[in-house]
Each structure stands twice: as C-alpha cells, then as structure tokens.
Design an enzyme around this catalytic site. Structure first.
Site, mmCIF file in Angstrom:
data_model
loop_
_atom_site.group_PDB
_atom_site.id
_atom_site.type_symbol
_atom_site.label_atom_id
_atom_site.label_comp_id
_atom_site.label_asym_id
_atom_site.label_seq_id
_atom_site.Cartn_x
_atom_site.Cartn_y
_atom_site.Cartn_z
ATOM 1 N N LYS A 65 -13.692 6.621 14.140
ATOM 2 C CA LYS A 65 -14.688 5.577 13.858
ATOM 3 C C LYS A 65 -14.489 4.332 14.739
ATOM 4 O O LYS A 65 -15.448 3.714 15.178
ATOM 5 C CB LYS A 65 -14.652 5.196 12.379
ATOM 6 C CG LYS A 65 -15.229 6.290 11.477
ATOM 7 C CD LYS A 65 -15.309 5.854 10.040
ATOM 8 C CE LYS A 65 -15.801 7.006 9.165
ATOM 9 N NZ LYS A 65 -15.935 6.658 7.765
ATOM 10 N N GLY A 102 -9.518 1.727 7.283
ATOM 11 C CA GLY A 102 -10.850 1.754 7.880
ATOM 12 C C GLY A 102 -11.961 1.719 6.855
ATOM 13 O O GLY A 102 -12.970 1.041 7.034
ATOM 14 N N ASN A 110 -3.031 -4.210 -1.131
ATOM 15 C CA ASN A 110 -2.613 -3.060 -0.318
ATOM 16 C C ASN A 110 -1.099 -2.949 -0.281
ATOM 17 O O ASN A 110 -0.388 -3.939 -0.382
ATOM 18 C CB ASN A 110 -3.150 -3.212 1.121
ATOM 19 C CG ASN A 110 -2.950 -1.954 1.940
ATOM 20 O OD1 ASN A 110 -3.267 -0.857 1.474
ATOM 21 N ND2 ASN A 110 -2.406 -2.080 3.147
ATOM 22 N N GLY A 162 -16.350 9.366 -4.865
ATOM 23 C CA GLY A 162 -17.101 9.010 -3.665
ATOM 24 C C GLY A 162 -18.170 9.996 -3.222
ATOM 25 O O GLY A 162 -18.712 9.866 -2.126
HETATM 26 P P1 NDP Z 1 -6.900 4.820 6.335
HETATM 27 O O1 NDP Z 1 -5.891 5.819 6.793
HETATM 28 O O2 NDP Z 1 -7.562 3.950 7.330
HETATM 29 O O3 NDP Z 1 -6.189 3.823 5.269
HETATM 30 C C1 NDP Z 1 -5.404 4.351 4.258
HETATM 31 C C2 NDP Z 1 -5.074 3.258 3.233
HETATM 32 O O4 NDP Z 1 -4.482 3.877 2.106
HETATM 33 C C3 NDP Z 1 -4.090 2.209 3.714
HETATM 34 O O5 NDP Z 1 -4.444 0.978 3.149
HETATM 35 C C4 NDP Z 1 -2.757 2.730 3.143
HETATM 36 O O6 NDP Z 1 -1.826 1.709 2.888
HETATM 37 C C5 NDP Z 1 -3.231 3.282 1.834
HETATM 38 N N1 NDP Z 1 -2.365 4.317 1.257
HETATM 39 C C6 NDP Z 1 -2.182 5.578 1.731
HETATM 40 N N2 NDP Z 1 -1.377 6.275 0.901
HETATM 41 C C7 NDP Z 1 -1.049 5.437 -0.122
HETATM 42 C C8 NDP Z 1 -0.240 5.574 -1.273
HETATM 43 N N3 NDP Z 1 0.400 6.717 -1.544
HETATM 44 N N4 NDP Z 1 -0.115 4.510 -2.107
HETATM 45 C C9 NDP Z 1 -0.768 3.351 -1.836
HETATM 46 N N5 NDP Z 1 -1.546 3.165 -0.741
HETATM 47 C C10 NDP Z 1 -1.669 4.197 0.100
HETATM 48 O O7 NDP Z 1 -7.946 5.673 5.476
HETATM 49 P P2 NDP Z 1 -9.506 5.325 5.266
HETATM 50 O O8 NDP Z 1 -9.596 3.887 4.944
HETATM 51 O O9 NDP Z 1 -10.308 5.868 6.392
HETATM 52 O O10 NDP Z 1 -9.882 6.226 3.979
HETATM 53 C C11 NDP Z 1 -9.470 5.854 2.683
HETATM 54 C C12 NDP Z 1 -10.106 6.797 1.660
HETATM 55 O O11 NDP Z 1 -11.517 6.618 1.616
HETATM 56 C C13 NDP Z 1 -9.866 8.281 1.934
HETATM 57 O O12 NDP Z 1 -9.558 8.920 0.706
HETATM 58 C C14 NDP Z 1 -11.211 8.775 2.443
HETATM 59 O O13 NDP Z 1 -11.421 10.140 2.151
HETATM 60 C C15 NDP Z 1 -12.164 7.883 1.652
HETATM 61 N N6 NDP Z 1 -13.502 7.721 2.283
HETATM 62 C C16 NDP Z 1 -14.612 8.178 1.611
HETATM 63 C C17 NDP Z 1 -15.884 8.028 2.144
HETATM 64 C C18 NDP Z 1 -17.068 8.558 1.370
HETATM 65 O O14 NDP Z 1 -18.184 8.628 1.947
HETATM 66 N N7 NDP Z 1 -16.940 8.914 0.116
HETATM 67 C C19 NDP Z 1 -16.113 7.373 3.452
HETATM 68 C C20 NDP Z 1 -14.888 6.885 4.065
HETATM 69 C C21 NDP Z 1 -13.630 7.073 3.496
HETATM 70 P P3 NDP Z 1 -0.863 1.148 4.057
HETATM 71 O O15 NDP Z 1 -1.684 0.158 4.812
HETATM 72 O O16 NDP Z 1 0.262 0.551 3.313
HETATM 73 O O17 NDP Z 1 -0.466 2.341 4.882
#
Ligand code: NDP
Length: 266
Positions: free
Chosen positions: A66, A130, A151, A236
C-alpha cells in the site's frame, strides 16, 4: 474487449476481492476480468506498470504494497494523501492515480450497515500500523468527541497522533481516558491468534467492539470482548465489502449494492 482489473499483494491467494468485484460487475451487467497478481516484493513497480501498459483499467493493492502504491502514483487523491498509502489505482489522462478507500469503507460499515453514529463518540483505536493510517482521517472526518490511540510500540502511536492532529481531536490513550463507545482492534493480533487484554480498558454496556480482521468464527479480540460482557461485536467483513464498493465506484462510476455480500459471507 473485457475490462481488466486486478489486486496486487504478496501473498494474495486468500483474496476475496476477485469474487466481490465479479459480484458487483454482474449487478451492472458488465463482464470484467479481475485477477490476483502475486508481485515479487522487489518488483512491484514494474508489475503495476506492465499491468496498466497491457490494458489494465484499475487495481487494488493490499499487504505489503500500500505504501509502495502511494509512492508510485503520479497523482494522489485526498484520502491517499492523508494516509500516505493507497489501496486503489487507476489511470486518468495518462497518469497513475492513487486513492484509499479503507477509511470510507469502515465508516460506511459502522454508520450505514450498523447504525453507529460516529459524531460525538469516544473512540479507541488499538494499533498504529498501515490500517490505522487508513481509517484515522475518515473517522475524524465524522466529528467524533475524541479518538484515542494505543499501541504496543508507543512511538508509532505518537507518530499517528502527530500526523493527524490537524484533522480533529486525537490523542494517545492514557489512564484518564473516559469510557469508550467504540473500541477498534486495528492490530494484526488476530492474525497470529494473540489475545489482546481488554481488562483495563474503560467501556460500558453499549460499547461496540470492532475487529478490522474478519473470520468465520469470533476473532480472539471479539471472543475476549464477549467474555468481558460486551454484546456488540463486529468484524471487518463489512469494511472489506464497503471498501471494494468504493473502489468499484471509482472505476465504474456506479456504487454497487453491498447488502447481499454483507449478509452472505463466503
Ligand atoms: P501492520 O502490520 O501495518 O500493523 C500491525 C499493528 O498490529 C502494529 O500496530 C503492531 O504493533 C500491532 N500488533 C501486531 N501483533 C500484535 C500483538 N500480538 N499485540 C499487540 N499489538 C500487535 O498491519 P495493518 O495495519 O496493515 O493491518 C492490521 C489489521 O487490519 C490486520 O488484521 C488486517 O487484516 C486488518 N485489515 C482489514 C481490512 C478490512 O478491509 N477489513 C483492511 C486493512 C487491514 P507494533 O507497532 O508494536 O508492532
């Protein structure tokens, strides 16, 4: 000739976008091709250029491209500008244009499909990746009372607050936060089946918990919310369908009906 569309990602096999867009195209009596393209991580730009050079009319973009899609575009529409990420690409006047429909997709699902009025509501977003960048501007645009961001890695939440503060009331989550009307899980914790601890979060009987991740069973986040006594749990799927409808509208200038797909998951 049949119009050509595609979704780029890596991996991409799991994508529901081809079926969703074919369903929308049938509604307007149009025959389209919509394929999945698994782009090598280091060759996204070439793949996109080739797709449009060979007659592609529009493309969706998903993880992990993206940001790259945003950077590649010669012109960025408002939503893409705000989020610095793109999920929708198309050509206009020989230029590659980027847009982002994730935020409006979530807002439509909350407001139209679930009757939740965002105005004056106290909202918590968990995560700072993202997807959070994609939804924050759209939520602020609906005039919530306050958007709090929490976060695991605090600095990333601080970056989000700083980047979006000019658009409306947004701050870091803290211990003084008031009860939330809506808690959005925008972390990828459900992907790894991790439970997020909701114990200390302030919420009330009518609080809605929304997981951006979707699955046939309750996600671990929503399971946890249910165990804490929260009744209104949404995932979602609706956002996925609504963001696709917005992309479809950009490409075909017709917004398709989403109700059937919202109610009939596949
Ligand atoms: P990113 O990889 O960009 O970000 C992941 C985030 O999750 C970070 O803030 C990370 O924290 C946090 N994280 C990951 N694992 C854990 C954990 N075990 N405990 C706490 N925090 C955690 O992912 P995206 O932002 O792209 O996607 C996030 C979610 O949104 C996904 O599940 C994706 O499938 C969903 N999504 C759904 C859409 C829809 O149309 N329904 C569209 C876009 C996304 P840290 O910064 O500390 O690493």
């Amino acid at each position: 000739m049949m119009e050509k569309y595609a979704v780029f990602g890596n991996p991409i096999n799991h994508s529901k976008s081809p079926s969703i867009h074919q369903h929308f195209a049938e509604q307007i009596g149009k025959k389209i091709s919509y394929e999945t393209i698994c782009s090598p991580l280091d060759d996204f730009a070439t793949n996109v250029h080739n797709f449009f050079k060979n007659g592609g009319c529009g493309a969706n973009v998903t993880v992990p491209f993206k940001l790259a899609a945003f950077e590649l575009a010669e012109f960025k529409n408002n939503a893409a500008q705000m989020t610095k990420a793109a999920n929708t690409l198309f050509i206009q006047n020989d230029k590659l244009i980027a847009d982002n429909t994730d935020g409006i997709g979530l807002v439509k699902d909350l407001t139209i499909n679930n009757g939740f009025n965002i105005k004056d509501k106290n909202i918590l977003i968990l995560g700072a990746g993202g997807a959070v960048r994609g939804i924050t501007a759209a939520l602020l645009n609906e005039s919530p009372k306050l958007l709090s961001i929490k976060n695991r890695t605090k600095i990333k939440a601080e970056d989000i607050v700083n980047d979006f503060t000019k658009l409306g009331p947004i701050k870091l989550y803290d211990d003084n936060s008031q009860e939330f009307d809506l808690i959005i899980n925008a972390t990828s914790s459900s992907l790894s089946n991790d439970k997020l601890d909701l114990h200390d979060l302030p919420y009330h009987q009518q609080t809605i918990c929304y997981d951006l991740f979707y699955s046939d069973e309750l996600t671990p986040f929503l399971q946890n919310a249910k165990e804490q006594g929260i009744n209104q749990c949404l995932d979602g799927w609706g956002m996925l369908v609504e963001q696709a409808a917005e992309s479809f509208n950009i490409w075909h200038q017709i917004r398709p009906q989403t109700t059937y797909l919202i109610n009939n998951r596949f």
